[in-house]
Motif scaffolding. Structure first.
Motif, PDB file in Angstrom:
ATOM      1  N   ILE A  23       0.793  -1.076  -0.120  1.00 60.73           N
ATOM      2  CA  ILE A  23       0.074   0.168  -0.020  1.00 60.73           C
ATOM      3  C   ILE A  23       0.951   1.176   0.076  1.00 60.73           C
ATOM      4  O   ILE A  23       0.533   2.527  -0.558  1.00 60.73           O
ATOM      5  N   TYR A  24       2.248   1.587   0.801  1.00 66.06           N
ATOM      6  CA  TYR A  24       2.940   2.382   0.718  1.00 66.06           C
ATOM      7  C   TYR A  24       3.317   2.740  -0.618  1.00 66.06           C
ATOM      8  O   TYR A  24       3.268   3.862  -1.183  1.00 66.06           O
ATOM      9  N   ALA A  25       3.878   1.634  -1.315  1.00 61.37           N
ATOM     10  CA  ALA A  25       4.270   1.914  -2.836  1.00 61.37           C
ATOM     11  C   ALA A  25       3.134   2.251  -3.525  1.00 61.37           C
ATOM     12  O   ALA A  25       3.533   3.137  -4.461  1.00 61.37           O
ATOM     13  N   TYR A  26       1.850   1.912  -3.646  1.00 60.94           N
ATOM     14  CA  TYR A  26       0.894   2.218  -4.225  1.00 60.94           C
ATOM     15  C   TYR A  26       0.552   3.757  -4.077  1.00 60.94           C
ATOM     16  O   TYR A  26       0.605   4.662  -5.081  1.00 60.94           O
ATOM     17  N   VAL A  27       0.454   4.197  -2.774  1.00 56.75           N
ATOM     18  CA  VAL A  27       0.011   5.692  -2.643  1.00 56.75           C
ATOM     19  C   VAL A  27       1.191   6.318  -3.010  1.00 56.75           C
ATOM     20  O   VAL A  27       1.017   7.483  -3.500  1.00 56.75           O
ATOM     21  N   TRP A  28       2.617   6.129  -2.835  1.00 55.30           N
ATOM     22  CA  TRP A  28       3.638   6.880  -3.172  1.00 55.30           C
ATOM     23  C   TRP A  28       3.651   7.032  -4.672  1.00 55.30           C
ATOM     24  O   TRP A  28       3.862   8.268  -5.112  1.00 55.30           O
ATOM     25  N   SER A  29       3.561   6.013  -5.326  1.00 57.92           N
ATOM     26  CA  SER A  29       3.450   6.224  -6.835  1.00 57.92           C
ATOM     27  C   SER A  29       2.284   6.929  -7.428  1.00 57.92           C
ATOM     28  O   SER A  29       2.487   7.713  -8.178  1.00 57.92           O
ATOM     29  N   ARG A  30       1.155   7.110  -6.600  1.00 54.01           N
ATOM     30  CA  ARG A  30      -0.017   7.779  -7.130  1.00 54.01           C
ATOM     31  C   ARG A  30       0.462   9.498  -6.721  1.00 54.01           C
ATOM     32  O   ARG A  30       0.146  10.201  -7.436  1.00 54.01           O
ATOM     33  N   LEU A  31       0.817   9.516  -5.603  1.00 51.65           N
ATOM     34  CA  LEU A  31       1.189  11.006  -5.282  1.00 51.65           C
ATOM     35  C   LEU A  31       2.351  11.396  -6.058  1.00 51.65           C
ATOM     36  O   LEU A  31       2.355  12.619  -6.362  1.00 51.65           O
ATOM     37  N   ASN A  32       3.118  10.707  -6.659  1.00 49.58           N
ATOM     38  CA  ASN A  32       4.226  11.226  -7.427  1.00 49.58           C
ATOM     39  C   ASN A  32       4.070  10.994  -9.029  1.00 49.58           C
ATOM     40  O   ASN A  32       4.963  11.265  -9.956  1.00 49.58           O
ATOM     41  N   ALA A  33       2.742  10.512  -9.445  1.00 47.92           N
ATOM     42  CA  ALA A  33       2.521  10.373 -10.906  1.00 47.92           C
ATOM     43  C   ALA A  33       2.515  11.868 -11.519  1.00 47.92           C
ATOM     44  O   ALA A  33       2.051  12.714 -10.943  1.00 47.92           O
ATOM     45  N   PRO A  34       2.757  11.804 -12.827  1.00 46.17           N
ATOM     46  CA  PRO A  34       2.751  12.991 -13.484  1.00 46.17           C
ATOM     47  C   PRO A  34       1.258  13.848 -13.361  1.00 46.17           C
ATOM     48  O   PRO A  34       1.135  14.986 -13.421  1.00 46.17           O
ATOM     49  N   ASP A  35       0.175  13.044 -13.444  1.00 42.53           N
ATOM     50  CA  ASP A  35      -0.996  13.746 -13.528  1.00 42.53           C
ATOM     51  C   ASP A  35      -1.808  13.639 -12.121  1.00 42.53           C
ATOM     52  O   ASP A  35      -3.018  13.626 -12.030  1.00 42.53           O
ATOM     53  N   ALA A  36      -0.928  13.458 -11.108  1.00 44.56           N
ATOM     54  CA  ALA A  36      -1.521  13.458  -9.656  1.00 44.56           C
ATOM     55  C   ALA A  36      -2.175  15.015  -9.479  1.00 44.56           C
ATOM     56  O   ALA A  36      -1.701  15.847  -9.909  1.00 44.56           O
ATOM     57  N   PRO A  37      -3.335  14.770  -8.488  1.00 46.75           N
ATOM     58  CA  PRO A  37      -3.877  15.933  -8.122  1.00 46.75           C
ATOM     59  C   PRO A  37      -3.189  16.838  -7.279  1.00 46.75           C
ATOM     60  O   PRO A  37      -1.981  16.390  -6.409  1.00 46.75           O
TER      61      PRO A  37
END
Length: 65
Positions: free
Chosen positions: A4-18
């Motif tokens: 879950i940490y990797a998932y959240v971190w990757s979503r936070l750092n995605a180019p299209d992240a809010p």
């Protein structure tokens, strides 16, 4: 096993992240905590915090579809 940490971190750092303000408001997690996780300044965030963020990103994925 789901990381879950990797998932959240990757979503936070995605180019299209809010924006962090939107993530904090939508997830109920303080902006400072979102920023700490985004910047990998906390190695061991609480599981309830990660769950809130994961649920927020899952909702976003459903809306995009």
């Amino acid at each position: 096993m789901f990381d879950i940490y990797a998932y959240v971190w990757s979503r936070l750092n995605a180019p299209d992240a809010p924006k962090m303000d939107d993530i904090a408001r939508g997830s109920g997690v303080p902006k400072s905590t979102v920023r700490w996780i985004h910047n990998a300044e906390t190695a061991n965030p609480r599981i309830d915090t990660l769950n809130k963020l994961a649920k927020y990103f899952e909702k976003l994925e459903k809306v995009k579809k």
